[in-house]
Design an enzyme around this catalytic site. Structure first.
Site, mmCIF file in Angstrom:
data_model
loop_
_atom_site.group_PDB
_atom_site.id
_atom_site.type_symbol
_atom_site.label_atom_id
_atom_site.label_comp_id
_atom_site.label_asym_id
_atom_site.label_seq_id
_atom_site.Cartn_x
_atom_site.Cartn_y
_atom_site.Cartn_z
ATOM 1 N N LYS A 189 32.789 45.285 42.252
ATOM 2 C CA LYS A 189 33.533 46.507 42.556
ATOM 3 C C LYS A 189 33.334 47.595 41.500
ATOM 4 C CE LYS A 189 37.156 44.462 45.406
ATOM 5 N NZ LYS A 189 36.805 43.015 45.349
HETATM 6 C C1 LIG Z 1 36.535 42.364 46.570
HETATM 7 C C2 LIG Z 1 35.832 41.070 46.463
HETATM 8 C C3 LIG Z 1 35.213 40.473 47.583
HETATM 9 C C4 LIG Z 1 35.306 41.060 48.975
HETATM 10 O O1 LIG Z 1 34.615 42.275 49.105
HETATM 11 P P1 LIG Z 1 34.918 43.218 50.366
HETATM 12 O O2 LIG Z 1 34.066 44.408 50.149
HETATM 13 O O3 LIG Z 1 36.395 43.535 50.305
HETATM 14 O O4 LIG Z 1 34.584 42.453 51.579
HETATM 15 C C5 LIG Z 1 34.522 39.289 47.399
HETATM 16 N N1 LIG Z 1 34.452 38.700 46.197
HETATM 17 C C6 LIG Z 1 35.041 39.230 45.095
HETATM 18 C C7 LIG Z 1 34.937 38.517 43.806
HETATM 19 C C8 LIG Z 1 35.734 40.435 45.190
HETATM 20 O O5 LIG Z 1 36.337 40.935 44.107
#
Ligand SMILES: *Cc1c(COP(=O)(O)O)cnc(C)c1O
Length: 436
Positions: A107
Site C-alpha cells: 500500500k
Molecule cells: C490491503 C492488503 C491486501 C488486500 O489488498 P486489496 O487491494 O484491498 O485487495 C492484501 N494483503 C495485504 C498485506 C494488505 O495490506
C-alpha cells in the site's frame, strides 16, 4: 481525461476533483472515461526499461493530460524511491514481493503517489483550506497512509484505530510521526472506527467547515498506481523468457490491487488470466461461481488485511465489464482458504523451499497451486506484506523467532502520541470542529 461515477448519478469530474473528493456524490466510484491502450511496441520494449521508466509510461498515459508531464514524472520517481521488487522463482512458481516501501506494505506505493498528486493539485490551484484525510485502520492501511502523507503541505491526516487491537509494531508506524499526522485511539473495534469516518463524510456541517477526503483504494490516485507493478512484473518475466501465457494471482480484500491489474490488462498488458485469492471472506468467489453478489459482515482471519465482506472496488470491476458475469468469470478465477489452510501452506512452503510466506501471500500461493496451470503457462503470485508485520502469527505457525527488519524497528524507538476518543460520533465530531 474526465471521470464518471459507477452509479452514473453524478456529473463527470476532472482528475483534480476526483483526487480531492475520492468518492462521487452519488456514492459511486470514479472511473476514467476511457482506458488508454498502449502501443504494441511499448510492450516489446518493456523488458529494456527500468521500473521508473515503466511506471512513468503508465502514469503519463492516464494522468499526463491533466497535469504537467514533468511534475508527474517527478511524482512517479519520488513515489518509487525504494528498492525495485524482484521476481523470484521457486520450483517453477514465480512470486513478486510488493513490500519494499517505507512501511514494508504494498500500500506504500498507492499512498505515496496519492499524497504527492494531491499535494500537487493543492499547490497548483492555490487551495488554501487544509485537505483533511480521514482513515480508519486495523493496522496496515493507517501506517502506509500516514507515512505516505507525512510532511506534505496542505494536508492533515487523521488515523482512527481501535485501542489495543493493532499490533505494537503497527501502532508505532502511525503514532510516532507527529507533523501533519494525528493518531486517534478509539475505544472500540475497527468497525467503530470505520463507522465514525463514514458518519463524518455524511455530516453536512462538518463538510461545510472542512474539506474531508479518504485515502483508501476508492481513490483513483491510490489504486491506479498499483498497475505499475504488473507492468514491471511482465518486464522482468519477459527478460527471463517467461512472459507468454501469464496468469497473475492477487491476494485480495477490497480488490484495489486486482482492479489495478485489470486496468493494466485493458491497457494491453499481455496477462491471460487473473486469480483472486481470498481468506474466509469469500463474497467475490461466490460471485464468480454463482453470478450473485451477496455482501456480508466480515469475519476475522489470520490474513486480516483481507477481512472484507463488501469489497469497495467490486463496483469498478462490474463497471469495467458492463456487469457481464460470464466475461468476468472467464478472466478471473477465485479461491478461498481457511486459517488452518493458510497455516498449513505457510508451513509446507517453508519446509520445502525455506521461503517464508505470510498469511496473505499464502492465500496467493495456494490459489495458484489449486488453479493448476497447463504446461507452458507461467504463474505469478503477489506477496503483499513482509512476514515480520505478522510476527505473532508467523512465530506461532512456524514455531520459530521472526527477526524485525531495522526499518520497522526504527518506528519502535519513536515516542507514541495519540488522542483518546470514545466510539460515539459526538466526541469525534467536536474534536474535528475544534481542530479545523
Ligand atoms: C490491503 C492488503 C491486501 C488486500 O489488498 P486489496 O487491494 O484491498 O485487495 C492484501 N494483503 C495485504 C498485506 C494488505 O495490506
Amino acid at each position: 481525461m474526465q471521470y464518471y461515477s459507477t452509479n452514473k448519478q453524478s456529473p463527470v469530474a476532472s482528475l483534480e476533483e476526483v483526487v480531492i473528493r475520492s468518492l462521487a456524490n452519488d456514492k459511486g466510484l470514479y472511473m476514467p472515461e476511457h482506458i488508454p491502450v498502449l502501443d504494441k511496441d511499448v510492450f516489446r520494449s518493456l523488458k529494456d526499461m527500468s521500473f521508473h521508466e515503466v511506471a512513468d509510461v503508465v502514469a503519463q498515459a492516464f494522468f499526463g493530460d491533466d497535469m504537467e508531464p514533468d511534475a508527474l514524472t517527478a511524482i512517479v520517481k519520488d513515489t518509487l524511491s525504494f528498492d525495485t521488487p524482484v521476481v523470484q522463482v521457486h520450483d517453477g512458481v514465480f512470486s513478486l514481493e510488493l513490500f519494499h516501501g517505507p512501511t514494508l506494505a504494498f500500500k506504500d506505493v498507492g499512498a505515496r503517489f496519492m499524497a504527492r498528486m494531491l499535494g500537487y493539485f493543492i499547490r497548483k490551484k492555490g487551495i488554501e483550506q487544509t485537505v483533511n484525510v480521514l482513515v480508519a485502520t486495523s493496522g496496515d492501511t493507517g501506517s502506509a497512509v500516514a507515512n505516505g502523507f507525512l510532511g506534505i503541505p496542505g494536508i492533515h491526516v487523521f488515523v482512527l484505530y481501535p485501542k489495543g487491537k493493532v499490533s505494537p509494531i503497527q501502532e508505532c508506524q502511525f503514532t510516532t510521526l507527529g507533523q501533519n499526522i494525528t493518531a486517534l485511539e478509539i475505544d472500540g473495534v475497527f468497525d467503530d472506527c470505520q463507522a465514525l469516518v463514514k458518519a463524518a463524510f455524511l455530516d453536512k456541517e462538518l463538510n461545510r467547515c472542512m474539506q474531508l477526503t479518504s485515502a483508501n483504494s476508492i481513490n483513483v490516485a491510490r489504486f491506479l498506481p498499483q498497475a505499475f507493478y504488473y507492468f514491471n512484473a511482465y518486464a522482468q518475466l519477459d527478460r527471463m523468457g517467461q512472459a507468454k501465457h501469464l496468469t497473475v494471482c492477487v491476494p485480495s480484500g477490497n480488490f484495489g490491487n486486482l482492479t489495478a491489474g485489470l486496468f493494466a490488462y485493458r491497457m494491453g498488458l499481455p496477462v491471460e488470466h487473473f486469480i483472486a485469492a481470498n481468506n474466509r471472506n469469500d463474497v467475490f468467489c461466490d460471485y464468480i461461481q454463482t453470478g450473485v453478489y451477496t455482501p456480508r459482515p466480515s469475519v476475522a482471519t489470520l490474513a486480516n488485511a483481507m477481512d472484507v465482506g463488501d469489497p469497495s472496488n467490486f463496483a469498478r470491476i462490474l463497471d469495467m465489464f458492463g456487469h457481464d458475469h460470464a466475461a468476468i468469470a472467464q478472466l478471473i478465477s477465485g479461491y478461498h482458504y481457511t486459517d488452518d489452510e493458510i497455516s498449513a501452506t505457510i508451513r509446507a512452503v517453508y519446509a520445502a523451499y525455506g521461503y517464508m510466506l505470510e498469511p496473505h501471500g499464502a492465500c496467493g500461493y495456494q490459489a495458484l497451486m489449486q488453479h493448476r496451470l497447463a504446461p507452458g503457462e507461467t504463474g505469478l503470485f503477489l506477496e503483499t506484506a513482509h512476514p515480520a508485520k505478522f510476527r505473532e502469527t508467523m512465530e506461532q505457525t512456524l514455531n520459530m523467532e521472526i527477526a524485525i527488519p531495522s526499518r520497522l524497528q526504527a518506528f519502535m524507538d519513536g515516542k507514541k502520541q495519540s488522542v483518546m476518543l470514545d466510539k460515539g460520533f459526538a466526541g469525534f465530531r467536536s474534536f474535528l470542529l475544534d481542530v479545523s
